[in-house]
Design a protein around this motif. Structure first.
Motif, PDB file in Angstrom:
ATOM      1  N   ILE A  53     -13.931  35.729  -3.650  1.00  8.75           N
ATOM      2  CA  ILE A  53     -13.354  34.478  -3.150  1.00  8.75           C
ATOM      3  C   ILE A  53     -14.431  33.468  -2.742  1.00  8.75           C
ATOM      4  CG2 ILE A  53     -11.847  33.464  -1.405  1.00  8.75           C
ATOM      5  CD1 ILE A  53     -10.164  35.952  -1.492  1.00  8.75           C
ATOM      6  N   THR A  71      -7.601  41.467  -0.228  1.00  7.38           N
ATOM      7  CA  THR A  71      -8.485  40.531  -0.925  1.00  7.38           C
ATOM      8  C   THR A  71      -7.947  40.164  -2.306  1.00  7.38           C
ATOM      9  OG1 THR A  71     -10.374  41.476   0.239  1.00  7.38           O
ATOM     10  CG2 THR A  71     -10.851  40.176  -1.724  1.00  7.38           C
ATOM     11  N   TYR A  81      -6.871  36.626  -3.606  1.00 11.21           N
ATOM     12  CA  TYR A  81      -7.687  36.087  -4.706  1.00 11.21           C
ATOM     13  C   TYR A  81      -6.791  35.657  -5.870  1.00 11.21           C
ATOM     14  CZ  TYR A  81     -10.876  36.147  -8.718  1.00 11.21           C
ATOM     15  OH  TYR A  81     -11.569  35.814  -9.849  1.00 11.21           O
TER      16      TYR A  81
END
Length: 558
Positions: free
Chosen positions: A102, A409, A413
């Motif tokens: 990211i 995550t 993302y």
């Protein structure tokens, strides 16, 4: 104050006059124009390509791990090979995908655009960061080609420093080099955010994506040198046996764990904090409401960054540290849950009575809240001294950190990539396929990792490839889930590539979102803005769309 109403995304496709003739993507087509670019947007694209390649490589190692674990016996590979497979999977995923994904891709592309700047503060250092990342990746990939490494991604001593016969030095050099890429990126973001904000963009008018990246950058700059030094010490110990970690010559193997986790626990937040920044943008846009408790969400990012440096000892409850140290680290570990819970509470409060639209980015955002909440709650189990002793080094831990680091995550993302894909490429993706992929990823992820909580509770240790037959059903469920998850990852890869050539042209603001990045063309010009934007309002004023909507209706009646 006008009431926020749902504004349909009916202006996604660009009118012919909206399609920019010159933009950063067609500013040059030669390899030189890309490999020597100092445009933060092009560097983000370079990261996108390379990070995706490392993700696919790490995923390939996971495939072999899950295939082996489908049967209780060692049918596919021997223990040495299995150790290398899960080690290389962990190294590739943690250091070359989860940490940079990211910040290096979405952060590089969006930080200057969101604050109204033409580029980052140090464009050449930004390009240097990518080259350092590539060089580090090549060293680690060379470790794979020369036979792999079997220490686990944590490189615990004395195994990594004394006993392992695999390519520890090569892999360690790769990670050491890559650390500098992370430090330079963080430094660039900090200076850019401090010095290059557009006129009128005060600290409390900044998007929460920027706050999250600011907090992440602090961890990167302060924490990464510690792990870099630790890796160097492992190399020196392995080559020269100078007695840093080897008790036979006066060293302490636990010193490695203290140093490693001092960085590696904050590193969890290097992965998750940017994801939280993405979440704030998605939730407020697709609920058409100003984010609830903006200041609390902003300061909770800084609180997480600070507290994350104080909790490393909970990884060491079973190493023989004193009971009093264990109690302190247990208390501090519970403490970090407070700012995390503040964010989840504020996102949920933002959704309450909002005009929620279930576009693909929003589906990923909802998936993030679910997975992160499960990961966070099970983290409370591991913060509890007595429970941690029972499940330490079992699959319960594997499931927990996958829910936090991977589930959190990756969901953010993918959500962010879908949200800003029209801005990055100027093209739209097929919304139906995107929603289907989000569902497949969510189902596949839970089928993969939830059985591992049960496996860990029942006592199956991690890092073992031979296990009692009673664990097979849960392991087969986990492998089946991994197959579904893999398909879920491949679907976006296919339609994103398709959209580059065949997707409809996106308008400048296809989501009717607030934020400076939506005030320029899709894709943006090389210099980002034709005229330096001026900020005159707080972030996330979605009520203005209600006001505009009311004006349009009044005009139509007249």
């Amino acid at each position: 104050m006008a009431t926020a109403v749902f504004r349909p995304f009916d202006h996604q496709i660009a009118e012919p006059h909206e399609i920019p003739k010159r933009h950063y993507l067609n500013a040059g087509f030669s390899a030189k124009s890309w490999l020597f670019t100092v445009d933060h947007k092009r560097i983000a694209i370079l990261y996108l390509i390379t990070v995706t390649l490392f993700f696919l490589l790490g995923g390939l190692f996971a495939v072999f791990v899950r295939l082996e674990l489908m049967t209780p016996a060692a049918d596919l590979m021997q223990s040495e090979t299995y150790n290398k497979m899960f080690t290389m999977h962990g190294i590739m995923m943690v250091f070359f995908f989860l940490i940079p994904a990211i910040p290096a891709i979405l952060g590089n592309f969006l930080v200057p655009l969101m604050i109204g700047a033409k580029d980052l503060a140090f464009p050449r250092i930004n390009l240097l960061s990518w080259y350092i990342y590539i060089i580090g990746g090549l060293f680690t990939f060379a470790a794979v080609l020369f036979g792999g490494v079997d220490t686990g991604w944590t490189f615990y001593t004395p195994y990594s420093s004394t006993y392992s016969n695999t390519n520890v030095i090569l892999a360690a050099v790769g990670i050491f080099i890559t650390g500098f890429s992370s430090i330079l990126t963080g430094l660039n973001f900090i200076v850019t955010i401090h010095k290059m904000r557009a006129p009128g963009m005060t600290w409390f008018r900044m998007p929460l994506f920027i706050w999250a990246h600011y907090a992440t950058s602090l961890i990167q700059v302060l924490g990464t040198p510690v792990v870099a030094i630790t890796i160097v010490l492992v190399g020196l110990e392995r080559l020269f046996h100078i007695g840093i970690f080897d008790p036979a010559v006066g060293g302490d193997p636990l010193l490695f764990q203290h140093l490693f986790w001092f960085y590696s626990h904050p590193a969890v937040y290097i992965m998750v904090l940017p994801a939280m920044g993405v979440m704030s943008e998605l939730v407020t846009c697709f609920s058409r409401k100003k984010i609830f408790g903006y200041e609390f969400v902003a300061f909770s990012s800084l609180a997480i960054a600070v507290i994350s440096f104080l909790v490393w000892g909970h990884h060491m409850f079973t190493t023989g540290q004193s009971i009093y140290a264990g109690m302190v680290f247990s208390f501090l570990s519970f403490l970090v849950a407070i700012p995390s819970a503040i964010k989840v509470f504020n996102w949920t409060a933002t959704l309450y009575k909002g005009s929620v639209s279930y576009q693909a980015p929003m589906l990923y955002a909802i998936g993030f809240i679910g997975l992160f909440t499960i990961g966070g709650l099970t983290g409370m189990f591991l913060s509890t001294l007595a429970v941690d002793v029972h499940v330490h080094d079992t699959y319960f831990v594997v499931a927990h950190f996958h829910y936090i680091m991977v589930g959190g995550t990756i969901m953010a993302y993918l959500g962010g990539l879908h949200f800003w894909w029209p801005k990055i490429t100027g093209r739209l993706y097929p919304e139906g396929w995107a929603r289907f992929a989000a569902l497949v990823v969510f189902v596949g992820f839970n089928l993969t990792f939830f059985p591992q909580f049960v496996l860990g509770y029942l006592g199956m240790p991690r890092r073992y490839h031979v296990y009692p037959e009673e664990f097979q059903v849960l392991n087969v469920m986990s492998s089946a889930g991994a197959t579904i998850l893999g398909v879920g990852y491949l679907i976006p890869l296919i339609y994103f590539i398709w959209s580059l050539k065949s997707g409809p042209h996106a308008s400048a603001n296809p989501w009717s979102a607030t934020g400076l990045e939506w005030q320029t063309t899709s894709p943006p010009p090389t210099h980002n803005f034709d005229k330096t934007p001026e900020v005159t309002e707080e972030a996330y004023d979605y009520a203005k769309f209600a006001r505009e909507h009311a004006k349009e209706e009044e005009a139509a009646l007249v």
